[in-house]
Design a protein around this motif. Sequence first.
Motif, PDB file in Angstrom:
ATOM      1  N   THR A 628     -17.780  57.053   5.490  1.00 37.51           N
ATOM      2  CA  THR A 628     -18.798  56.378   6.297  1.00 37.51           C
ATOM      3  C   THR A 628     -18.671  56.788   7.759  1.00 37.51           C
ATOM      4  O   THR A 628     -17.592  57.126   8.245  1.00 37.51           O
ATOM      5  CB  THR A 628     -18.678  54.852   6.180  1.00 37.51           C
ATOM      6  N   ALA A 629     -19.832  56.756   8.438  1.00 34.79           N
ATOM      7  CA  ALA A 629     -19.863  57.091   9.865  1.00 34.79           C
ATOM      8  C   ALA A 629     -20.008  55.842  10.719  1.00 34.79           C
ATOM      9  O   ALA A 629     -20.239  55.936  11.922  1.00 34.79           O
ATOM     10  CB  ALA A 629     -21.018  58.049  10.140  1.00 34.79           C
ATOM     11  N   GLY A 630     -19.923  54.669  10.091  1.00 38.20           N
ATOM     12  CA  GLY A 630     -20.057  53.422  10.834  1.00 38.20           C
ATOM     13  C   GLY A 630     -20.830  52.393  10.034  1.00 38.20           C
ATOM     14  O   GLY A 630     -21.024  52.527   8.817  1.00 38.20           O
ATOM     15  N   ASP A 649     -23.397  59.974   6.505  1.00 39.73           N
ATOM     16  CA  ASP A 649     -24.052  61.239   6.826  1.00 39.73           C
ATOM     17  C   ASP A 649     -24.172  62.054   5.535  1.00 39.73           C
ATOM     18  O   ASP A 649     -23.162  62.415   4.925  1.00 39.73           O
ATOM     19  CB  ASP A 649     -23.237  62.003   7.872  1.00 39.73           C
ATOM     20  N   ARG A 650     -25.393  62.332   5.120  1.00 42.99           N
ATOM     21  CA  ARG A 650     -25.604  63.051   3.858  1.00 42.99           C
ATOM     22  C   ARG A 650     -24.937  64.411   3.867  1.00 42.99           C
ATOM     23  O   ARG A 650     -24.458  64.894   2.833  1.00 42.99           O
ATOM     24  CB  ARG A 650     -27.107  63.188   3.597  1.00 42.99           C
ATOM     25  N   VAL A 664     -27.225  53.099   4.548  1.00 45.12           N
ATOM     26  CA  VAL A 664     -28.188  54.036   5.105  1.00 45.12           C
ATOM     27  C   VAL A 664     -27.563  55.423   5.031  1.00 45.12           C
ATOM     28  O   VAL A 664     -26.468  55.635   5.566  1.00 45.12           O
ATOM     29  CB  VAL A 664     -28.539  53.713   6.575  1.00 45.12           C
ATOM     30  N   ILE A 665     -28.235  56.343   4.352  1.00 44.10           N
ATOM     31  CA  ILE A 665     -27.751  57.718   4.271  1.00 44.10           C
ATOM     32  C   ILE A 665     -28.646  58.565   5.165  1.00 44.10           C
ATOM     33  O   ILE A 665     -29.843  58.697   4.917  1.00 44.10           O
ATOM     34  CB  ILE A 665     -27.773  58.225   2.815  1.00 44.10           C
TER      35      ILE A 665
END
Length: 696
Positions: A628-630, A649-650, A664-665
């Motif tokens: 995950t980025a957050g 981030d996809r 959320v991707i």
Amino acid sequence: MTKDGKQVRVGVDIGGTFTDVAMEVDPTLHSIKVLTDYSFPENAIVAGVRQVAELAGVELSQIDTIIHGTTLATNALIERRGAKTAFITTKGFRDVIEMRTESRFEQYDLDIVLPAPLVGRDERFVLDERIGADGSVLKALDLAELDALCDHIIAEGYESVAVGLIHSYLNASHEKIVRDRLLAKSPNLSVSISAEVSPQMREFQRFNTVCANAFVKPLMASYLNRLVGRLSDAGTRCPVFMIHSGGGIISIESAIEFPVRLLESGPAGGAIFAAHVATSYGLDQVVSYDMGGTTAKICLIEGQVPKTSKSFEVARTYRFKKGSGMPISIPVIEMVEIGAGGGSIATVDSMRQIRVGPHSAGSEPGPACYDRGGENPTVTDADLLLGRLDPDAFAGGAMKLSRAASESAMEHDLASKLKIDISTAAYGISEMVDENMSNAARMHAVENGKELSDFTMIAFGGAAPIHAARLCEKLGIDELIIPPGAGVGSAIGFLRAPFGFESVRSAYSRLSKFNASAINGVISDLVKEATSFVRLGSPDAELDVECTAYMRYVGQGWEVPVTIEVRDYVDADGELYRKLFDERYERFFGRIIDGLDVEIVSWSLRATSKILPPAALSKTEKGKTAPTAGERQIFDAQEGVFQTASVVDRLHMKAGDWVAGPAVITERETSTIVTASREAIMQADGCLLIRTRQQA
């Protein structure tokens, strides 16, 4: 072609808000989105091609092919923004395009307003001639009368002329004489004849189609010639091709001659894209969902082939009402389209209910959050306020979104009028647009006798991945696929399309009087016509041909399509045709009708270049949790509350990586929302599989 021998192909799709550009440097894909330029659409294309070439590290001169799709012709018809057009028809048939079929598409509306004809009565002219229902000349053309009419049309300054004479689909001689006479007197005049544009029975549809072709022909000729010139000036040296409504690629010359074939060219690319993904995974029942900035399109794909039709409607005056639009008789990938895109404007109606669309903010000025002068709340504004969009990373960070502008528009137009808070207003917009789309999908499925809960959804377009999971919840669909490059799906679809053309023709015959010689002649003519168009773009390609006969019981009003093998037939094959019809009719309606003769009304033949099928894939099951980025707060419509969602981030996901909703991707051209009831798993080919959460 690059220095190391890699093919470079570009797909370009002009949408109502963004122009999408996809470049494939075999096998790597690069893409970009730029705002559409309404005044000069070619400007956005040239800018987008330059940007994506820079991104891919190739020179414009190295591009091998550009394939383009556009809704410009459709928009010109909807906005009645075309050439000054005259219509020439047979005496006694002047008002056919105004009388229509006399059917009421809204039976109980006492104030029903029929759509205005494309060509006004004072611009419709008649000739005292007549071709019979068997193709014979009952009354010859009066050349003196014709010359006088030609002189009048030229003197009045008409830019384009549509010619639609009765029964010309059987005998085109009179229409060709009219065209030749007009061009002899005015070589620069644009002339369309129905025997070439749409050689099919039912004069209202045929006349309307040739009028539409004539109406947009000068506009599209000017645009396409400018586009080719601008691309050449920019440094490209490659041919430019167009995608047509039936999903094939044709030459620029063919597109200029028959621009009515381009009416659904952009959406057709999306359906091809979805069919390509369906083929990879061996999916036989798929619903494709394409949501861009202005509209949403839904198409049924069965057996990896998009559903097609030989006619459709544009510019419907009553939403969802079949019969309220402009009928166009050309081969088309069949889909339902509604004004529900990211730029669709939300309003409050007289019943104090939220309505979304069909009007769109487009790219000029765009949604309020674009901060380019837009003052109306849109679906994109709602998505921003519900946490589904990152204001600092929209379009890969190329555009910053203004949350304050969205809040101001939402408060002024919705929240203050309904006495609700801004978040509730945004929730209302989101649910309304999703419900509109789910209703349209249900109606389309029911009309085709299908149950969508048995289907897999494939979603693409800039806004579709944001709304697709919620749409699946509403429709009871368990599995959703978001392909790589989904934000520019139609443009990628252009790169997957074959060179192809579908010829249509009405040629009546009864099976009780089966005439093999006549039928062989029709099939031969269709093969020659269709293959000649394909050869213009792909001279040496190996071709597939597929023939369809439209058949019905004598006395019925509409036909069923029956696939016919392309070969020479003998008179005894009438029994074969009857057997094929019975099988098809029973499949549609459950039983056949004994004692009735069967008739063939019309034919179509599709010729396409052979393309290699994609590699077969199996679904990858979940492995480790995606990095995950957050986190951020997003609104979950099914739960009715804001929830803490993982941000992934996809680009950093690998095959088997998974994340449970809410999540959320993110990617450059779009974001995928995984609702709380779903989970997402990265597949080996880069697709995201989003499915109902599996219980541990």
